[in-house]
Design a protein around this motif. Structure first.
Motif, short mmCIF file in Angstrom:
data_model
loop_
_atom_site.label_atom_id
_atom_site.label_comp_id
_atom_site.label_asym_id
_atom_site.label_seq_id
_atom_site.Cartn_x
_atom_site.Cartn_y
_atom_site.Cartn_z
N THR A 66 0.84 -1.20 0.00
CA THR A 66 0.00 0.00 0.00
C THR A 66 0.87 1.25 0.00
O THR A 66 0.61 2.20 -0.74
CB THR A 66 -0.93 -0.01 1.23
N ILE A 67 1.91 1.22 0.83
CA ILE A 67 2.81 2.38 0.88
C ILE A 67 3.45 2.61 -0.49
O ILE A 67 3.48 3.73 -1.01
CB ILE A 67 3.91 2.17 1.95
N VAL A 68 3.93 1.52 -1.10
CA VAL A 68 4.62 1.66 -2.39
C VAL A 68 3.69 2.29 -3.42
O VAL A 68 4.04 3.28 -4.08
CB VAL A 68 5.12 0.29 -2.88
N TYR A 69 2.49 1.73 -3.55
CA TYR A 69 1.56 2.26 -4.55
C TYR A 69 1.14 3.68 -4.22
O TYR A 69 1.19 4.57 -5.07
CB TYR A 69 0.30 1.38 -4.60
N PHE A 70 0.73 3.91 -2.98
CA PHE A 70 0.18 5.20 -2.62
C PHE A 70 1.23 6.31 -2.75
O PHE A 70 0.95 7.39 -3.27
CB PHE A 70 -0.39 5.15 -1.20
N TYR A 71 2.44 6.02 -2.31
CA TYR A 71 3.50 7.03 -2.41
C TYR A 71 3.87 7.29 -3.87
O TYR A 71 4.18 8.42 -4.24
CB TYR A 71 4.72 6.61 -1.60
N ALA A 72 3.84 6.23 -4.69
CA ALA A 72 4.10 6.44 -6.12
C ALA A 72 3.03 7.36 -6.71
O ALA A 72 3.32 8.19 -7.57
CB ALA A 72 4.12 5.10 -6.86
N TRP A 85 -2.96 11.32 -15.82
CA TRP A 85 -4.01 11.38 -14.80
C TRP A 85 -4.42 9.98 -14.38
O TRP A 85 -4.60 9.70 -13.20
CB TRP A 85 -5.21 12.18 -15.33
N GLY A 86 -4.57 9.11 -15.36
CA GLY A 86 -4.96 7.73 -15.08
C GLY A 86 -3.94 7.04 -14.20
O GLY A 86 -4.28 6.34 -13.24
N GLY A 87 -2.67 7.27 -14.49
CA GLY A 87 -1.60 6.64 -13.72
C GLY A 87 -1.61 7.10 -12.28
O GLY A 87 -1.46 6.30 -11.35
N ALA A 88 -1.80 8.40 -12.07
CA ALA A 88 -1.83 8.94 -10.70
C ALA A 88 -3.02 8.38 -9.93
O ALA A 88 -2.88 7.92 -8.80
CB ALA A 88 -1.90 10.46 -10.75
N LEU A 89 -4.17 8.38 -10.59
CA LEU A 89 -5.39 7.87 -9.97
C LEU A 89 -5.24 6.39 -9.62
O LEU A 89 -5.64 5.94 -8.54
CB LEU A 89 -6.56 8.06 -10.94
N TYR A 90 -4.65 5.66 -10.54
CA TYR A 90 -4.45 4.23 -10.34
C TYR A 90 -3.58 3.98 -9.10
O TYR A 90 -3.94 3.21 -8.21
CB TYR A 90 -3.79 3.64 -11.59
N ASP A 91 -2.44 4.64 -9.04
CA ASP A 91 -1.51 4.41 -7.93
C ASP A 91 -2.13 4.77 -6.59
O ASP A 91 -1.92 4.09 -5.59
CB ASP A 91 -0.23 5.24 -8.14
N LEU A 92 -2.90 5.87 -6.58
CA LEU A 92 -3.47 6.33 -5.31
C LEU A 92 -4.59 5.42 -4.83
O LEU A 92 -4.78 5.24 -3.63
CB LEU A 92 -4.00 7.76 -5.47
N SER A 93 -5.35 4.86 -5.75
CA SER A 93 -6.57 4.14 -5.33
C SER A 93 -6.40 2.63 -5.27
O SER A 93 -7.08 1.97 -4.50
CB SER A 93 -7.71 4.48 -6.29
N ILE A 94 -5.47 2.08 -6.05
CA ILE A 94 -5.45 0.63 -6.22
C ILE A 94 -5.26 -0.15 -4.91
O ILE A 94 -5.93 -1.17 -4.71
CB ILE A 94 -4.43 0.20 -7.32
N PRO A 95 -4.39 0.30 -3.99
CA PRO A 95 -4.23 -0.51 -2.79
C PRO A 95 -5.53 -0.62 -2.00
O PRO A 95 -5.86 -1.68 -1.48
CB PRO A 95 -3.16 0.22 -1.98
N PHE A 96 -6.32 0.45 -1.97
CA PHE A 96 -7.56 0.43 -1.18
C PHE A 96 -8.63 -0.41 -1.87
O PHE A 96 -9.41 -1.10 -1.23
CB PHE A 96 -8.02 1.86 -0.92
N LEU A 97 -8.63 -0.37 -3.21
CA LEU A 97 -9.57 -1.20 -3.95
C LEU A 97 -9.22 -2.68 -3.79
O LEU A 97 -10.09 -3.54 -3.86
CB LEU A 97 -9.57 -0.81 -5.43
N LEU A 98 -7.94 -2.94 -3.55
CA LEU A 98 -7.53 -4.33 -3.35
C LEU A 98 -7.87 -4.83 -1.94
O LEU A 98 -8.17 -6.00 -1.74
CB LEU A 98 -6.03 -4.49 -3.62
N TRP A 99 -7.80 -3.94 -0.96
CA TRP A 99 -8.15 -4.31 0.42
C TRP A 99 -9.62 -4.72 0.48
O TRP A 99 -10.00 -5.65 1.17
CB TRP A 99 -7.95 -3.13 1.38
N ASN A 100 -10.46 -3.97 -0.25
CA ASN A 100 -11.90 -4.17 -0.20
C ASN A 100 -12.29 -5.38 -1.06
O ASN A 100 -12.03 -5.42 -2.25
CB ASN A 100 -12.58 -2.91 -0.73
N SER A 101 -12.97 -6.35 -0.42
CA SER A 101 -13.24 -7.60 -1.14
C SER A 101 -14.18 -7.39 -2.32
O SER A 101 -14.15 -8.12 -3.28
CB SER A 101 -13.80 -8.64 -0.18
N ARG A 102 -15.07 -6.36 -2.22
CA ARG A 102 -16.03 -6.19 -3.30
C ARG A 102 -15.39 -5.61 -4.56
O ARG A 102 -15.84 -5.85 -5.66
CB ARG A 102 -17.19 -5.30 -2.84
#
Lengths: 455, 380
Positions: free
Chosen positions: A161-167, A211-228
Motif C-alpha cells: 500500500t505504501i509503495v503504490y500510494f506514495y508512487a 491522470w490515469g496513472g496517478a489515480l491508479y496508484d493512489l486508489s489501487i491498494p484500497f480497492l484491493l483491500w476491499n473484497s467487493r
C-alpha cells in the motif's frame, strides 16, 4: 483502542497467503537473476567498468571480480531455497544479504524496484512464510502450522500500500498533471506499436495516461483491500502493468508487481490455489492442514519481531518525505529523491565535461569520460550531483597518481529536465575537490529557477 | 473462484504473448499502413529526404570528384609536370572538401566498409608509406594500412614529399619515380573503389532498407543516424579536427595531428565545410541547394517543450553561426597552435564548437526521446 489492538494482534489467519507469496517471490527472483545473467549484464555492469559509484557509507561494497558470478549464484540458490521453503530463515537471510550487496555495488544501476526487492526480502525475513507448504514444514511436524498471526500477512499488504500510494502521491506535481511531462516526451516514441501507436503518440493520450496513472496508484491498494472491488482492481493491475511493459523497458518488474498483489486475495482463494497446484504436482496437501497456530519461539522473539516490523513500516512512511529537509527543487537536485517510489517522473538528460587543472604548472585539460566510465555510468553521472562529486574525486586521485600536483577539478555541466531548456547543474568555476560527499545539502548545485509544484 | 483462477492463468499467458510480441516489434520494421506519424511528424518522409536530397547526391558528387581525381592522376603519371601535379592537387582539394559533406553518414554500406577510417585516418604514417613504396607488394585493403592511404596519404604524397613543387616533381621523376607514381595512383584507385561500392549500394537496395526502417527502436534508421551524426560531430569534427591538435584532452598541443597537415590552409576550410554539412543536415538543406526540408529541426519544432522563448532549433542554429564565426576569424589552425602558447583564440573558438555538443546530445535527443549510446538495461 488498546484492547482492539490486542485483539487484532491475537487474530490468526490461514498461512496459505504467505506460502503463495513466498513461492512466487522465490521463483520470480530466480527467473530475474537468470535473466540478468543470461543478458550478459553481470559482465557488462559489474566486471567491465573500472570504477563504481558507491552509496554514501557503503564505499566498501564493490564487485568481486569473477567471484561476482558466485555471488549471483548464491543469490539464485537462496531464491530457489526460499521458494521451496528449505531452511527458510537462513535462505531468506542469504537472499536479502546477497541481493542487497549486489544492489549496493554500483549506484549506477539503482532502480526503485530493486530497492523494493531489498526491503521486501528484509520484511519476509521476519515473517513465518515457511509455516505451510514448505520443505521445512514437510520435514518437521513441529514447524508445521496451518495458521499464522494476521499481522504477518497484513505487514506485506501495508508495505505494498505504501509503495503504490506514495508512487501516486509523487505524481501529484505540476509537470505530471498540468504538462503531462515526461509522458508527452516518451509516449510519441511508441508510434510504431501496431494499431494503437498513433493514438498513444497523441497529446490526449499523454494527459490520459498521466491522470490515469496517478489515480491508479493512489486508489489501487484500497480497492484491493476491499473484497467487493478486489477482482476489478486486480484486472486493472494486470492491464496497467501489461501496458507499462509494452511501452517502457522495465524488465521483470510488471510480473513481480502482479504476483505480489495476489497477497490481497482471500485465505480461501490462496488455499484453493495451493490445493490445485498440489493436485497438479501430486503433492500431499492434506498433511499441512493441522490447525496448529504459529507460535514464536518465545515472547521476547515475538515482541522483537513486532517491533522490528513496526519500526520498519514507520521508516517506510518517513523516508520518502526526507526531501523536505533539503532546500531547492527536488527534481533538479535529487537530494532525497531515491528510495521514495518516485518512478517515471523525469525525462532528465545531461552532459558533464570535466576540466582538470594542475595548479602548480597551470596546465589544464578536459577528460574523456569514456576513458573511465561506461556509457551507462556516464549517462547516470551527468544528471546527478552526488555522482559528479564522487567522480571528480576519483579523477583527482587518478591524475594525482600520474604525477599532476595540486589538482583542481571543474565541471561544465548541462542538464535538461522534462522538456525545459538545458542549463548548468553545477557552476563552471567551482572546484569540486573543495567538497566531500555527505547527506548534507550540496551548496554548489545551481538553482533551478523554476518551480515544480506538488509532492 | 475457479473462474478467477483460470482467468488469472489466462492473463499470465496473454501477458507472455504480448511481451514476446513487443520484443519482436523492436527488431522488425513496421509496415506502412500501421505506421502513422507521431505528433504529426512523418519520420519516413524525413528519412526519404535524407536519402534522396542529402546522402545519395552527396555520395554521387563525391564519387564524381574522385573519378576526376583519378583522371588527373593518370594525366600526371603520363606527363609529370609541375602543372599536371597542381591539377591533381586542385582536384584532391575538391574531392577532400566534398568528403566532408558525407563523412557523417557512417551507417549501412559506409559502416560495413569502415569508410571513415579507410578514407580519412590522420595523422598519416609517412614511414609506412615510404616503406610500401620502397618494397612494393602492399595490400591497401588491409585495416593495418588505413594510416597509409586515403586523403591524408595523398596530402603527404602531393604536399609533404618536398617543400616546393619542383622538389615534389623531382621525387616522381627521380630514380624511384615510377614506384611513387604507382602508389599515388593505387591510393586514388582504392578511394574510387570504396566510393563506388558505397554509392552503388545506396542507389540499389540500401535506400529502400534505410527508408522503410522508420520505427522508433534503437535500431531504426532515425535513431541510428542521429546517434551517428552526434558521434561524428563530437569525435571527428570537434575532437579530431580541433580538440586533439589543440591538446584539449591532454594539455599538450599536437599540431602534427591536424587534418591536411602538409597543406595547412586547407585545414580550416575542411573544418568549415564539415560544420556547414552538419548544420545542413540538421536543417534538411538539400545538397547543393538552399532552404530546408523535413529534418531534425522541423522534427524538434513539432515536438512539445515546456519552455517559452527561443525554440530549440533556433538556439541550435544560432550556436552553429556563433561557432562558424569564431572559427572563420582564426589564422590557419597550424599557425594558431604553433605560434601561441597557449593557443587562446583557437581554444575559445573550440569552446563555441563544443557548446553545440550538449545542445545536440542532450536537449535535442531528450526532446525526441532518442536514446544515445543505447544502453541495454531495465528502467524504473
Amino acid at each position: 483502542m488498546q484492547r482492539a489492538l490486542k485483539k487484532y494482534l491475537a487474530t490468526y489467519r490461514e498461512a496459505a497467503p504467505l506460502a503463495v507469496f513466498r513461492i512466487l517471490f522465490g521463483l520470480l527472483m530466480a527467473v530475474s537473476l537468470l535473466r540478468f545473467w543470461s543478458n550478459g549484464w553481470i559482465e557488462k555492469l559489474y566486471l567491465e567498468p573500472n570504477f563504481f559509484f558507491s552509496y554514501y557509507g557503503f564505499e566498501w561494497v564493490k564487485p568481486l571480480g569473477t567471484a561476482t558470478y558466485l555471488l549471483f549464484a548464491v543469490c539464485f540458490l537462496a531464491a530457489i531455497a526460499v521458494a521451496l521453503g528449505w531452511r527458510y530463515r537462513l535462505s531468506m537471510l542469504v537472499f536479502f544479504l546477497s541481493f542487497t550487496y549486489i544492489e549496493l555495488m554500483d549506484k549506477t544501476t539503482y532502480l526503485n524496484h530493486y530497492y523494493f526487492i531489498s526491503i521486501l526480502s528484509f520484511l519476509l525475513l521476519w515473517l513465518p512464510a515457511a509455516a505451510t507448504f514448505s520443505v521445512d514444514a514437510w520435514r518437521s511436524p513441529a514447524r508445521r502450522f496451518q495458521r499464522v498471526p494476521a499481522w504477518t500477512i497484513d505487514a506485506l499488504k501495508v508495505l505494498l500500500t505504501i509503495v503504490y500510494f506514495y508512487a501516486g502521491l509523487a505524481k501529484l506535481n505540476s509537470d505530471w498533471l498540468l504538462e503531462a511531462m515526461p509522458l508527452k516526451i516518451w509516449l510519441p516514441s511508441n508510434f510504431d506499436i501496431p494499431l494503437i501507436g498513433s493514438w498513444i503518440a497523441s497529446e490526449t493520450a499523454a494527459y490520459l495516461f498521466s491522470w490515469g496513472g496517478a489515480l491508479y496508484d493512489l486508489s489501487i491498494p484500497f480497492l484491493l483491500w476491499n473484497s467487493r472491488t478486489r477482482l476489478p482492481a486486480f484486472i486493472a493491475v494486470i492491464l496497467f502493468h501489461v501496458l507499462t511493459r509494452v511501452l517502457f523497458p522495465i524488465g521483470m518488474f510488471p510480473y513481480i508487481m502482479i504476483a505480489v498483489t495476489l497477497i490481497f486475495f482471500s485465505e480461501a482463494w490462496h488455499r484453493k490455489l495451493l490445493k490445485r497446484s498440489s493436485q497438479l504436482l501430486k503433492l500431499p496437501a492434506k498433511d499441512f492442514d493441522n490447525r496448529r497456530q504459529f507460535n514464536f519461539k518465545s515472547l521476547r522473539i515475538r515482541r522483537l519481531t513486532l517491533s522490528v516490523i513496526a519500526v520498519f513500516l514507520m521508516l517506510q512512511l518517513l523516508i520518502p518525505f526526507r526531501y523536505v529537509l533539503y532546500p531547492g527543487e527536488l527534481f533538479w537536485t535529487e537530494e532525497g529523491y531515491r528510495f521514495s517510489w518516485r518512478v517515471m517522473l523525469m525525462e532528465k538528460a545531461g552532459y558533464a565535461q570535466f576540466k582538470i587543472v594542475d595548479q602548480s604548472s597551470g596546465k589544464r585539460f578536459y577528460v574523456d569520460n569514456r576513458d573511465f566510465l561506461t556509457a551507462f555510468q556516464e549517462k547516470q553521472m551527468s544528471t546527478q550531483a552526488d555522482f559528479i562529486l564522487e567522480y571528480a574525486h576519483y579523477l583527482a586521485n587518478h591524475f594525482s597518481s600520474q604525477g599532476h600536483k595540486n589538482i583542481a577539478v571543474f565541471v561544465d555541466s548541462h542538464v535538461v529536465l522534462n522538456g525545459r531548456h538545458g542549463k548548468p547543474l553545477i557552476a563552471k568555476d567551482v572546484n569540486l575537490l573543495e567538497y566531500e560527499n555527505s547527506f548534507k545539502h550540496k551548496p554548489f548545485i545551481q538553482p533551478f529557477h523554476d518551480t515544480i509544484q506538488g509532492f | 473462484m475457479n473462474i478467477m483462477l483460470r482467468s488469472t492463468l489466462l492473463f499470465f499467458c496473454l501477458f507472455g504473448l504480448l511481451s514476446c510480441a513487443t520484443d519482436e516489434s523492436n527488431t522488425t520494421t513496421a509496415d506502412d499502413d500501421s505506421n502513422p506519424s507521431a505528433v504529426d511528424f512523418d519520420r519516413s518522409a524525413m528519412l526519404e529526404h535524407w536519402a534522396d536530397a542529402l546522402i545519395i547526391p552527396g555520395y554521387d558528387q563525391w564519387n564524381t570528384e574522385l573519378t576526376a581525381l583519378q583522371m588527373a592522376a593518370s594525366d600526371f603519371t603520363m606527363n609529370p609536370t609541375e602543372t599536371s601535379l597542381r591539377v591533381v592537387r586542385e582536384q584532391w582539394i575538391t574531392a577532400y572538401t566534398m568528403w566532408q559533406r558525407v563523412a557523417m553518414f557512417e551507417m549501412g554500406p559506409a559502416e560495413r566498409s569502415d569508410l571513415r577510417l579507410s578514407v580519412n585516418s590522420y595523422p598519416t604514417n609517412t614511414s609506412q608509406i615510404e616503406n610500401h613504396i620502397l618494397e612494393g607488394g602492399y595490400d591497401l585493403t588491409l585495416p593495418a594500412n588505413r594510416t597509409a592511404k586515403g586523403f591524408p596519404a595523398l596530402d603527404y604524397l602531393l604536399n609533404g614529399i618536398g617543400t616546393t613543387d619542383a622538389e615534389r616533381l623531382a621525387v616522381y621523376t627521380g630514380a624511384n619515380g615510377t614506384a611513387y607514381q604507382q602508389y599515388l595512383s593505387d591510393v586514388i584507385t582504392d578511394l574510387n573503389t570504396l566510393s563506388n561500392s558505397v554509392l552503388t549500394e545506396w542507389q540499389n537496395d540500401y535506400r529502400t532498407e534505410f527508408i522503410s526502417n522508420d520505427g522508433a527502436s534503437a535500431t531504426a534508421s532515425t535513431d541510428r543516424l542521429v546517434n551517428d551524426y552526434i558521434f561524428y560531430y563530437e569525435k571527428f569534427l570537434r575532437a579530431g579536427k580541433m580538440g586533439i591538435p589543440l591538446g584539449v584532452f591532454t594539455g599538450t598541443p599536437e599540431p602534427q595531428t591536424l587534418e591536411a597537415f602538409y597543406y595547412p590552409s586547407l585545414g580550416n576550410a575542411l573544418f568549415l565545410e564539415a560544420l556547414d554539412a552538419t548544420q545542413d543536415f540538421f536543417n534538411g538543406t538539400p545538397f547543393n541547394g538552399t532552404g530546408t526540408g523535413p529534418s531534425l529541426a522541423s522534427y524538434l519544432d513539432t515536438l512539445n517543450t515546456v519552455t517559452n522563448g527561443a525554440t530549440l532549433s533556433e538556439s541550435i542554429n544560432e550556436q552553429f553561426v556563433t561557432a562558424r564565426n569564431a572559427v572563420m576569424a582564426l589564422e590557419t589552425f597550424k599557425v594558431e597552435i604553433e605560434e601561441n602558447d597557449p593557443p587562446t583564440t583557437m581554444l575559445n573558438a573550440y569552446d563555441e564548437v563544443q557548446a553545440l555538443v550538449p545542445l545536440l546530445k542532450v536537449d535535442m535527443v531528450s526532446a525526441m526521446s532518442i536514446r544515445i549510446d543505447y544502453v541495454d538495461a531495465d528502467g524504473d
